[in-house]
Write a protein that holds these residues in place. Structure first.
Motif, PDB file in Angstrom:
ATOM      1  N   GLN A   1       4.303   6.594   1.816  1.00 21.00           N
ATOM      2  CA  GLN A   1       4.261   8.305   1.566  1.00 21.00           C
ATOM      3  C   GLN A   1       4.272   8.996   3.055  1.00 21.00           C
TER       4      GLN A   1
ATOM      5  N   ASP B   1       0.747  -1.143  -0.035  1.00 19.34           N
ATOM      6  CA  ASP B   1       0.045   0.008  -0.114  1.00 19.34           C
ATOM      7  C   ASP B   1       1.039   1.322  -0.079  1.00 19.34           C
ATOM      8  N   GLN B   2       0.558   2.091  -1.016  1.00 15.00           N
ATOM      9  CA  GLN B   2       1.606   3.590  -1.077  1.00 15.00           C
ATOM     10  C   GLN B   2       1.360   4.241   0.241  1.00 15.00           C
TER      11      GLN B   2
ATOM     12  N   LEU C   1       8.199  -0.964  -2.335  1.00 11.87           N
ATOM     13  CA  LEU C   1       6.984  -0.888  -3.343  1.00 11.87           C
ATOM     14  C   LEU C   1       7.411  -0.379  -4.432  1.00 11.87           C
TER      15      LEU C   1
ATOM     16  N   ALA D   1       6.324   1.660  -6.954  1.00  9.67           N
ATOM     17  CA  ALA D   1       5.697   3.093  -6.936  1.00  9.67           C
ATOM     18  C   ALA D   1       6.517   3.962  -6.047  1.00  9.67           C
ATOM     19  N   ALA D   2       7.134   3.443  -4.945  1.00  8.48           N
ATOM     20  CA  ALA D   2       7.731   4.199  -4.012  1.00  8.48           C
ATOM     21  C   ALA D   2       9.229   4.202  -4.323  1.00  8.48           C
TER      22      ALA D   2
END
Ligand code: ZN
Length: 181
Positions: free
Chosen positions: A13, A8-9, A50, A52-53
Motif C-alpha cells: 500500500q 504484508d499488505q 501479494l 491482495a495487491a
C-alpha cells in the motif's frame, strides 16, 4: 524481514501511494511540446506480488501527450524498468542472496523465483549497477565506500532507520533507473 515484508499488505500500500504521488508530479510537468499529459497506463503482470495487491499492481502509471502523442512514464518504486518481478522482490531477494542467509531456497520456492533469475539479478547488482549514472551521482560518493560485492545489502544498510524505512529509501534511490530517459 524479507519473508514478512513480501507477505504484508502494508508495504504494498505504501509503495502504491508513493507511485501515485510520483505519477501526479510527472503529469503536472507536461510534455516538452507544451501539451497536457493524459493517463495511458501500461498493463503489467507483476510477479512476486501479494494476491491482495495484485489488482492495484496490474498497471503502471504512464501518460500520453495530448498534442504529439509522446509517452511519458512516471518513475516507480513498484516496477524496476521492464522486469516482471516487482522492484521490492528484486531488492529483497538479491540482498538475501548476498547475505547468504539460510532459507533462501525455501523463500525462492515460496514466491517462485527461479535460481537462474536470482543469479541474473545478482550479477546486475554487482556488475551493471555500478556502471550506471545513478551509481556515479549518488552512490560512489558515499563514504566509506559501498561494497560492490555485497550489493544491494551494502547499500541498504547505509540508510538510517528501521529495515522497512531503509528499504523504501533504497527503492526511491533506484527510481531514476525505472524510466527511460
Ligand atoms: Zn507533446
Amino acid at each position: 524481514m524479507c519473508h514478512n515484508v513480501l507477505q504484508d499488505q502494508t508495504i504494498f500500500q505504501i509503495l502504491l501511494r508513493i507511485d501515485a504521488d510520483l505519477a501526479a508530479r510527472t503529469q503536472a510537468g507536461r510534455c516538452a511540446c507544451g501539451g497536457a499529459l493524459h493517463r495511458a497506463d501500461y498493463p503489467r503482470k507483476p510477479r512476486g506480488c501479494l494476491k491482495a495487491a495484485r489488482a492495484a499492481y496490474s498497471s503502471r502509471f504512464s501518460f500520453c501527450c495530448s498534442c504529439c502523442r509522446k509517452r511519458r512514464t512516471a518513475p516507480s518504486v513498484r516496477f524496476l524498468g521492464r522486469r516482471v518481478y516487482l522492484a521490492l522482490v528484486v531488492v529483497l531477494m538479491a540482498s538475501r542472496l548476498t547475505a547468504r542467509t539460510p532459507g533462501t531456497q525455501t523463500l525462492c520456492a515460496l514466491i517462485a523465483v527461479p535460481r537462474r533469475t536470482l543469479q541474473r539479478w545478482r550479477s546486475w547488482w554487482v556488475q551493471d549497477f555500478p556502471l550506471t549514472r545513478l551509481w556515479q551521482a549518488e552512490v560512489a560518493c558515499i563514504l566509506p565506500s559501498v561494497s560492490r560485492e555485497d550489493l544491494p545489502q551494502s547499500l541498504l544498510v547505509r540508510f538510517a532507520g528501521p529495515p522497512l524505512e531503509a528499504l523504501l529509501h533504497g527503492l526511491l534511490l533506484l527510481t531514476p533507473l525505472t524510466t527511460r530517459t
